[in-house]
Design an enzyme around this catalytic site. Structure first.
Site, PDB file in Angstrom:
ATOM      1  N   ASP A  31       0.867  -1.185   0.000  1.00 59.32           N
ATOM      2  CA  ASP A  31       0.000   0.000   0.000  1.00 59.32           C
ATOM      3  C   ASP A  31       0.902   1.233   0.000  1.00 59.32           C
ATOM      4  OD1 ASP A  31      -1.737   2.113   0.580  1.00 59.32           O
ATOM      5  OD2 ASP A  31      -2.979   0.907   1.921  1.00 59.32           O
ATOM      6  N   ASP A 129      -3.535   2.451  -5.542  1.00 56.95           N
ATOM      7  CA  ASP A 129      -2.266   2.452  -4.793  1.00 56.95           C
ATOM      8  C   ASP A 129      -2.037   1.178  -3.989  1.00 56.95           C
ATOM      9  OD1 ASP A 129      -3.984   2.823  -2.591  1.00 56.95           O
ATOM     10  OD2 ASP A 129      -2.492   4.062  -1.577  1.00 56.95           O
ATOM     11  N   GLU A 130      -2.706   0.105  -4.344  1.00 57.93           N
ATOM     12  CA  GLU A 130      -2.577  -1.134  -3.575  1.00 57.93           C
ATOM     13  C   GLU A 130      -2.498  -2.350  -4.471  1.00 57.93           C
ATOM     14  OE1 GLU A 130      -5.524  -1.991  -0.292  1.00 57.93           O
ATOM     15  OE2 GLU A 130      -5.394   0.200  -0.312  1.00 57.93           O
TER      16      GLU A 130
HETATM   17  P1  DGT Z   1      -2.256   5.902   3.620  1.00 62.27           P
HETATM   18  O1  DGT Z   1      -2.410   4.672   2.798  1.00 62.27           O
HETATM   19  O2  DGT Z   1      -2.961   5.828   4.922  1.00 62.27           O
HETATM   20  O3  DGT Z   1      -0.833   6.318   3.793  1.00 62.27           O
HETATM   21  O4  DGT Z   1      -2.965   7.097   2.853  1.00 62.27           O
HETATM   22  P2  DGT Z   1      -3.515   7.212   1.361  1.00 62.27           P
HETATM   23  O5  DGT Z   1      -3.727   8.639   1.059  1.00 62.27           O
HETATM   24  O6  DGT Z   1      -2.638   6.461   0.408  1.00 62.27           O
HETATM   25  O7  DGT Z   1      -4.939   6.544   1.499  1.00 62.27           O
HETATM   26  P3  DGT Z   1      -5.553   5.227   0.855  1.00 62.27           P
HETATM   27  O8  DGT Z   1      -4.529   4.160   0.700  1.00 62.27           O
HETATM   28  O9  DGT Z   1      -6.760   4.910   1.664  1.00 62.27           O
HETATM   29  O10 DGT Z   1      -6.065   5.685  -0.569  1.00 62.27           O
HETATM   30  C1  DGT Z   1      -5.223   5.820  -1.696  1.00 62.27           C
HETATM   31  C2  DGT Z   1      -5.607   7.035  -2.491  1.00 62.27           C
HETATM   32  O11 DGT Z   1      -6.981   6.953  -2.860  1.00 62.27           O
HETATM   33  C3  DGT Z   1      -5.457   8.338  -1.715  1.00 62.27           C
HETATM   34  O12 DGT Z   1      -4.160   8.887  -1.794  1.00 62.27           O
HETATM   35  C4  DGT Z   1      -6.498   9.194  -2.339  1.00 62.27           C
HETATM   36  C5  DGT Z   1      -7.594   8.238  -2.751  1.00 62.27           C
HETATM   37  N1  DGT Z   1      -8.652   8.254  -1.714  1.00 62.27           N
HETATM   38  C6  DGT Z   1      -8.673   7.596  -0.538  1.00 62.27           C
HETATM   39  N2  DGT Z   1      -9.740   7.875   0.195  1.00 62.27           N
HETATM   40  C7  DGT Z   1     -10.459   8.756  -0.545  1.00 62.27           C
HETATM   41  C8  DGT Z   1     -11.706   9.453  -0.331  1.00 62.27           C
HETATM   42  O13 DGT Z   1     -12.371   9.327   0.696  1.00 62.27           O
HETATM   43  N3  DGT Z   1     -12.119  10.260  -1.342  1.00 62.27           N
HETATM   44  C9  DGT Z   1     -11.398  10.416  -2.505  1.00 62.27           C
HETATM   45  N4  DGT Z   1     -11.867  11.203  -3.457  1.00 62.27           N
HETATM   46  N5  DGT Z   1     -10.230   9.804  -2.728  1.00 62.27           N
HETATM   47  C10 DGT Z   1      -9.769   8.995  -1.762  1.00 62.27           C
HETATM   48 CA    CA Z   2      -4.989   2.242  -0.410  1.00 61.53          CA
HETATM   49 CA    CA Z   3      -2.220   4.211   0.608  1.00 60.77          CA
END
Ligand code: DGT
Ligand code: CA
Ligand code: CA
Length: 381
Positions: A31, A129-130
């Site tokens: 991830d 991203d996974e």
């Molecule tokens: P992490 O994995 O906790 O370090 O943080 P992220 O930002 O990589 O979060 P993740 O893995 O849940 O989601 C990957 C990408 O998907 C994130 O960078 C942006 C998008 N994404 C996640 N949650 C949401 C959401 O609630 N709304 C929208 N529009 N996009 C999202």
């Molecule tokens: Ca993710």
């Molecule tokens: Ca992520």
């Protein structure tokens, strides 16, 4: 294990190869850390140490929409994905708020997924991203080897893309994914089959895949508040409340059992990119690459038996800015000419408005596939 039986009056002995001679199944889950926000930090290094919030603006009012991703500095101030932008601005007024650039994130994701896939026996992209990687044969069933491989992948990702990720290794997808989420960012957690029980004991019930807020609430009402309690609950009772399939799945997951295979999925895009011999701001000079790239992509689309509707040009500037421009065809196509004609048009339009842009790399991508009929794996670049 020996199995004796009596058939037609004769005794026969069948030897079944003991299951402990079979290779351990080893799954890796990767991830990417704060993915959209990390990519924006790369493009704007001066923002890296400050709170940064990537937003999906809905366009209704200036600030309407939700947070898609926040870096760790912003998270410390209480900003998280899904939060309305207005709240995020109250929590982190000094943060940089950037609009999401989905085509750019998809480009980078495509490259990264191709990189990961090269390390796996079988590969499945789970989201932008996974990914899940079956590495059982690659690592000869050894968790020590799997850990080394995970370290290598993390190193390579940093080397090639300057990005960090969190990796989980386990006997199945469920445990691997939970392990990846266990230590973030830049984590590497290995949970071997004998460690599964203790690992699950350490996790909250809401961390179990398939247990959302609603399910956690319903379980709590039954007095089930931990994974250990869930594992001990009678399956029939879970099935009564959550249905046959879900009930069984909850029971199995609480025990760390997950037989879901890593499944190769058909490609979602095909692309090719070239580095120009000389940087150029002349659309005609860049357009000489349209035909050969289009021919290559059309051939790959035919091989994979997919029809595309969206055609995108990718332009990387001398300052490593990534630009994409897309067009969607009226109907599905597999035609080389459709690709090259569309790309010439897109190039002309782009340089009409951006005559100062100095292009270093030029690429073409097709996506928006119609009902892929083949399960062939094709990754871009
Ligand atoms: P992490 O994995 O906790 O370090 O943080 P992220 O930002 O990589 O979060 P993740 O893995 O849940 O989601 C990957 C990408 O998907 C994130 O960078 C942006 C998008 N994404 C996640 N949650 C949401 C959401 O609630 N709304 C929208 N529009 N996009 C999202
Ligand atoms: Ca993710
Ligand atoms: Ca992520």
């Amino acid at each position: 294990m020996g199995l004796c039986g009596l058939v037609g009056g004769t005794i026969y002995i069948k030897i079944i190869i003991s299951s402990n001679l079979e290779m351990n199944r080893i799954i890796m889950h990767i991830d990417l850390d704060y993915f959209y926000a990390q990519l924006e930090e790369l493009r704007n290094p001066q923002l890296a140490q400050k709170p940064l919030v990537v937003c999906m603006y809905s366009g209704r009012t200036l600030d309407s929409g939700a947070v898609a991703s926040a870096n760790y500095a912003a998270r410390q101030l209480g900003v998280h994905a899904g939060m309305p932008i207005i709240y995020a601005k109250k929590k982190a007024p000094a943060a940089a708020f950037l609009p999401a650039d989905r085509p750019h994130y998809e480009d980078v994701s495509g490259r990264i997924m191709a990189l990961f896939a090269g390390f796996a026996d079988r590969f499945e992209q789970e989201s932008i991203d996974e990914a899940s990687l079956d590495v059982s044969a690659k690592c000869a069933g050894s968790y020590v080897e799997a850990k080394k491989l995970a370290e290598k992948i993390k190193w390579k990702l940093h080397e090639d893309e300057r990005l960090s990720c969190s990796v989980g290794v386990g006997p199945n997808k469920l445990i691997a994914k939970m392990a990846a989420g266990h230590r973030k960012p830049d984590g590497l957690v290995v949970v071997s089959s004998i460690e599964v029980k203790d690992f699950l004991r350490s996790k909250a019930i809401a961390d179990l895949h398939g247990v959302g807020e609603k399910t956690a609430g319903a379980l709590a009402q039954k007095g089930i508040k931990t994974i250990v309690q869930l594992a001990a609950a009678p399956v029939s009772e879970l099935q009564e409340s959550f249905g046959e399939k879900r009930g069984l799945l909850l029971h199995e997951h609480a025990l760390g059992i997950d037989n879901d295979p890593v499944e190769e999925k058909a490609a979602r895009q095909i692309s090719r990119i070239v580095t120009l011999r000389e940087n150029s701001s002349d659309p005609n000079a860049i357009a000489v690459h349209c035909s050969p790239l289009a021919a290559d992509i059309a051939r790959k689309a035919k091989d994979a038996n997919v029809l595309f509707r969206t055609i995108t040009i990718l332009l990387v500037s001398d300052r490593i800015e990534n630009i994409t421009r897309s067009t969607t065809l009226p109907g599905p196509s597999q035609s080389e000419v459709d690709i090259s004609d569309s790309c010439r048009g897109l190039l002309g339009e782009f340089f009409e408005k951006n005559s100062q842009f100095v292009c270093r790399r030029f690429g073409i991508r097709v996506s928006n596939f119609e009902e892929p009929k083949a399960q062939k794996r094709i990754f871009e670049y």
